[in-house]
Design a protein around this motif. Sequence first.
Motif, PDB file in Angstrom:
ATOM      1  N   ILE A 170      -5.209  14.296  50.129  1.00  0.00           N
ATOM      2  CA  ILE A 170      -4.609  14.639  48.765  1.00  0.00           C
ATOM      3  C   ILE A 170      -3.504  15.668  49.015  1.00  0.00           C
ATOM      4  CG2 ILE A 170      -5.427  15.695  46.742  1.00  0.00           C
ATOM      5  CD1 ILE A 170      -8.181  14.320  47.169  1.00  0.00           C
ATOM      6  N   THR A 171      -3.711  16.490  49.581  1.00  0.00           N
ATOM      7  CA  THR A 171      -2.765  17.748  49.625  1.00  0.00           C
ATOM      8  C   THR A 171      -1.197  16.948  50.299  1.00  0.00           C
ATOM      9  OG1 THR A 171      -4.350  19.241  50.106  1.00  0.00           O
ATOM     10  CG2 THR A 171      -2.213  19.771  50.657  1.00  0.00           C
ATOM     11  N   ALA A 172      -1.444  16.213  51.286  1.00  0.00           N
ATOM     12  CA  ALA A 172      -0.010  15.408  51.979  1.00  0.00           C
ATOM     13  C   ALA A 172       0.491  14.602  50.781  1.00  0.00           C
ATOM     14  CB  ALA A 172      -0.488  14.641  52.872  1.00  0.00           C
ATOM     15  N   MET A 173      -0.331  13.979  49.862  1.00  0.00           N
ATOM     16  CA  MET A 173       0.200  13.155  48.783  1.00  0.00           C
ATOM     17  C   MET A 173       0.919  13.941  47.628  1.00  0.00           C
ATOM     18  SD  MET A 173      -2.591  10.207  48.412  1.00  0.00           S
ATOM     19  CE  MET A 173      -1.706   9.422  46.920  1.00  0.00           C
ATOM     20  N   VAL A 174       0.368  14.926  47.516  1.00  0.00           N
ATOM     21  CA  VAL A 174       0.916  16.083  46.362  1.00  0.00           C
ATOM     22  C   VAL A 174       2.061  16.632  46.781  1.00  0.00           C
ATOM     23  CG1 VAL A 174       0.492  18.341  45.105  1.00  0.00           C
ATOM     24  CG2 VAL A 174      -1.548  16.548  45.122  1.00  0.00           C
ATOM     25  N   TYR A 175       2.152  17.025  48.189  1.00  0.00           N
ATOM     26  CA  TYR A 175       3.342  17.674  48.672  1.00  0.00           C
ATOM     27  C   TYR A 175       4.536  16.704  48.780  1.00  0.00           C
ATOM     28  CZ  TYR A 175       6.706  20.096  51.913  1.00  0.00           C
ATOM     29  OH  TYR A 175       7.609  20.747  52.529  1.00  0.00           O
ATOM     30  N   LEU A 176       4.230  15.330  49.041  1.00  0.00           N
ATOM     31  CA  LEU A 176       5.399  14.366  49.343  1.00  0.00           C
ATOM     32  C   LEU A 176       5.888  14.182  47.897  1.00  0.00           C
ATOM     33  CD1 LEU A 176       3.672  11.830  51.744  1.00  0.00           C
ATOM     34  CD2 LEU A 176       5.714  13.213  52.283  1.00  0.00           C
ATOM     35  N   ALA A 177       5.045  14.302  47.091  1.00  0.00           N
ATOM     36  CA  ALA A 177       5.411  13.924  45.434  1.00  0.00           C
ATOM     37  C   ALA A 177       6.470  15.196  44.995  1.00  0.00           C
ATOM     38  CB  ALA A 177       4.234  13.576  44.579  1.00  0.00           C
ATOM     39  N   SER A 178       5.715  16.237  45.157  1.00  0.00           N
ATOM     40  CA  SER A 178       6.510  17.488  44.683  1.00  0.00           C
ATOM     41  C   SER A 178       7.418  18.475  45.593  1.00  0.00           C
ATOM     42  CB  SER A 178       5.305  18.506  44.216  1.00  0.00           C
ATOM     43  OG  SER A 178       4.330  18.975  45.208  1.00  0.00           O
ATOM     44  N   LEU A 181       2.279  24.483  45.228  1.00  0.00           N
ATOM     45  CA  LEU A 181       1.439  23.447  44.541  1.00  0.00           C
ATOM     46  C   LEU A 181       0.264  22.852  45.477  1.00  0.00           C
ATOM     47  CD1 LEU A 181       0.409  21.904  42.019  1.00  0.00           C
ATOM     48  CD2 LEU A 181       2.312  20.075  42.590  1.00  0.00           C
ATOM     49  N   SER A 182       0.735  22.572  46.548  1.00  0.00           N
ATOM     50  CA  SER A 182       0.020  22.017  47.629  1.00  0.00           C
ATOM     51  C   SER A 182      -1.046  23.177  48.089  1.00  0.00           C
ATOM     52  CB  SER A 182       0.718  21.668  48.926  1.00  0.00           C
ATOM     53  OG  SER A 182       1.727  20.837  48.718  1.00  0.00           O
ATOM     54  N   LEU A 233      -7.985  18.980  37.957  1.00  0.00           N
ATOM     55  CA  LEU A 233      -7.346  17.517  38.519  1.00  0.00           C
ATOM     56  C   LEU A 233      -6.198  17.369  37.535  1.00  0.00           C
ATOM     57  CD1 LEU A 233     -10.624  15.527  38.725  1.00  0.00           C
ATOM     58  CD2 LEU A 233      -8.976  16.105  40.499  1.00  0.00           C
ATOM     59  N   ALA A 234      -6.450  17.762  36.252  1.00  0.00           N
ATOM     60  CA  ALA A 234      -5.395  17.365  35.398  1.00  0.00           C
ATOM     61  C   ALA A 234      -4.127  18.003  35.750  1.00  0.00           C
ATOM     62  CB  ALA A 234      -5.557  17.841  33.785  1.00  0.00           C
ATOM     63  N   ALA A 276       2.531  17.213  39.885  1.00  0.00           N
ATOM     64  CA  ALA A 276       2.862  16.731  41.057  1.00  0.00           C
ATOM     65  C   ALA A 276       3.593  15.461  40.433  1.00  0.00           C
ATOM     66  CB  ALA A 276       1.882  15.980  41.560  1.00  0.00           C
ATOM     67  N   SER A 277       3.260  14.767  39.406  1.00  0.00           N
ATOM     68  CA  SER A 277       4.015  13.701  38.835  1.00  0.00           C
ATOM     69  C   SER A 277       5.347  14.212  38.097  1.00  0.00           C
ATOM     70  CB  SER A 277       2.929  13.049  37.607  1.00  0.00           C
ATOM     71  OG  SER A 277       2.597  13.874  36.419  1.00  0.00           O
ATOM     72  N   GLN A 278       5.289  15.466  37.365  1.00  0.00           N
ATOM     73  CA  GLN A 278       6.423  15.941  36.775  1.00  0.00           C
ATOM     74  C   GLN A 278       7.427  16.282  37.692  1.00  0.00           C
ATOM     75  OE1 GLN A 278       5.893  19.190  33.994  1.00  0.00           O
ATOM     76  NE2 GLN A 278       4.697  18.339  32.628  1.00  0.00           N
ATOM     77  N   ALA A 279       6.996  16.895  38.959  1.00  0.00           N
ATOM     78  CA  ALA A 279       7.799  17.209  40.200  1.00  0.00           C
ATOM     79  C   ALA A 279       8.419  15.976  40.580  1.00  0.00           C
ATOM     80  CB  ALA A 279       7.079  18.037  41.384  1.00  0.00           C
ATOM     81  N   TYR A 280       7.724  15.002  40.773  1.00  0.00           N
ATOM     82  CA  TYR A 280       8.200  13.862  41.340  1.00  0.00           C
ATOM     83  C   TYR A 280       9.495  13.074  40.492  1.00  0.00           C
ATOM     84  CZ  TYR A 280       8.761   8.961  43.016  1.00  0.00           C
ATOM     85  OH  TYR A 280       9.195   7.800  43.857  1.00  0.00           O
ATOM     86  N   ALA A 281       9.164  13.342  39.171  1.00  0.00           N
ATOM     87  CA  ALA A 281      10.221  12.714  38.194  1.00  0.00           C
ATOM     88  C   ALA A 281      11.359  13.369  38.102  1.00  0.00           C
ATOM     89  CB  ALA A 281       9.568  12.723  36.613  1.00  0.00           C
ATOM     90  N   LYS A 282      11.424  14.859  38.335  1.00  0.00           N
ATOM     91  CA  LYS A 282      12.442  15.789  38.399  1.00  0.00           C
ATOM     92  C   LYS A 282      13.352  15.404  39.582  1.00  0.00           C
ATOM     93  CE  LYS A 282      10.453  19.555  35.634  1.00  0.00           C
ATOM     94  NZ  LYS A 282      10.163  20.881  35.729  1.00  0.00           N
ATOM     95  N   ARG A 283      12.653  15.251  40.740  1.00  0.00           N
ATOM     96  CA  ARG A 283      13.306  15.062  41.862  1.00  0.00           C
ATOM     97  C   ARG A 283      14.050  13.622  41.899  1.00  0.00           C
ATOM     98  NH1 ARG A 283       9.651  13.826  45.762  1.00  0.00           N
ATOM     99  NH2 ARG A 283      11.395  13.915  47.326  1.00  0.00           N
TER     100      ARG A 283
END
Length: 298
Positions: A69-77, A82-83, A273-274, A280-287
Amino acid sequence: MADSWLSKFPKMDRADLLEIRKSLDGAFRDFSREYGDEIESFFSPLLDFLIWFEKLLVQSPWWAVLIVITAMVYLASRSWKLSLGVVVSFLLIGYFGMWEDTMRTLSIITVCTLLAIILGVPIGIFMARSDRTQSAVTPILDVMQTMPAFVYLIPVVMLLGIGKVPGVIAVVIYAIPPVIRLTNLGIRLVDKEVLEAATAYGANKMQRLLGVQLPLAAPTIMAGINQTIMMALGMVVIASMIGVKGLGQPVLKSITNQYFTLGLFNGLAIVALAIIFDRASQAYAKRSQKHLQDGHNV
């Protein structure tokens, strides 16, 4: 004045109204008895996948789940802060004995989000391509977004009883409108000149969709996915009323038995969780948006 205005409309007798309601209820009951088994067998692969995915998260070592989970969050953000927040949050969830319920909720939310994306993005694409489709689907989305959440439980329970699949269906129906709306909006906002340039280079409709429209609309679509995740998490407590296990059931139990701390801790776990999904999703969208802008500048 009001009475004279109302008198112009034909009055419906209470017995007639009751008869109409009885007819509709009877028709739905007959439909559920006639086709309930077929509908249940149709959703049996979904139930098998849900059970497998939940067992995978619950029975896997906690440290392995946390690493993934931490790796997925870091890859996204790409954010170590956040990680670190993910690690701290999940360690606290485990410390307070909410790990299994959190994994069950995580499995339900993940499956619901994937289903909402698989169903919602194509509908949004069809809406963007056809004004007639948009005018037909928009009122349905309006009803779905304004309907009280509890109402979604009634038809799925009558058709499928209680359990995971009815809960997933209710959550998806409740949470899917944002991803449909924002997929439609994102594609419609793509610059017409860019599409004309792609057409001039010989791109067909599918190539324009996959190579131009969807990539440029990705930040808007991600915003829709973000809202869908938030709405799905908000539906977790309500879905627990029909047997969906997870963080919602302790919250429901705390309401009925007035257990303040039980409801508070599980509510905070849902909030954690929210926040993780949201950031994570916002950071991925910005990137992704920054990457597209840099590509255009080049």
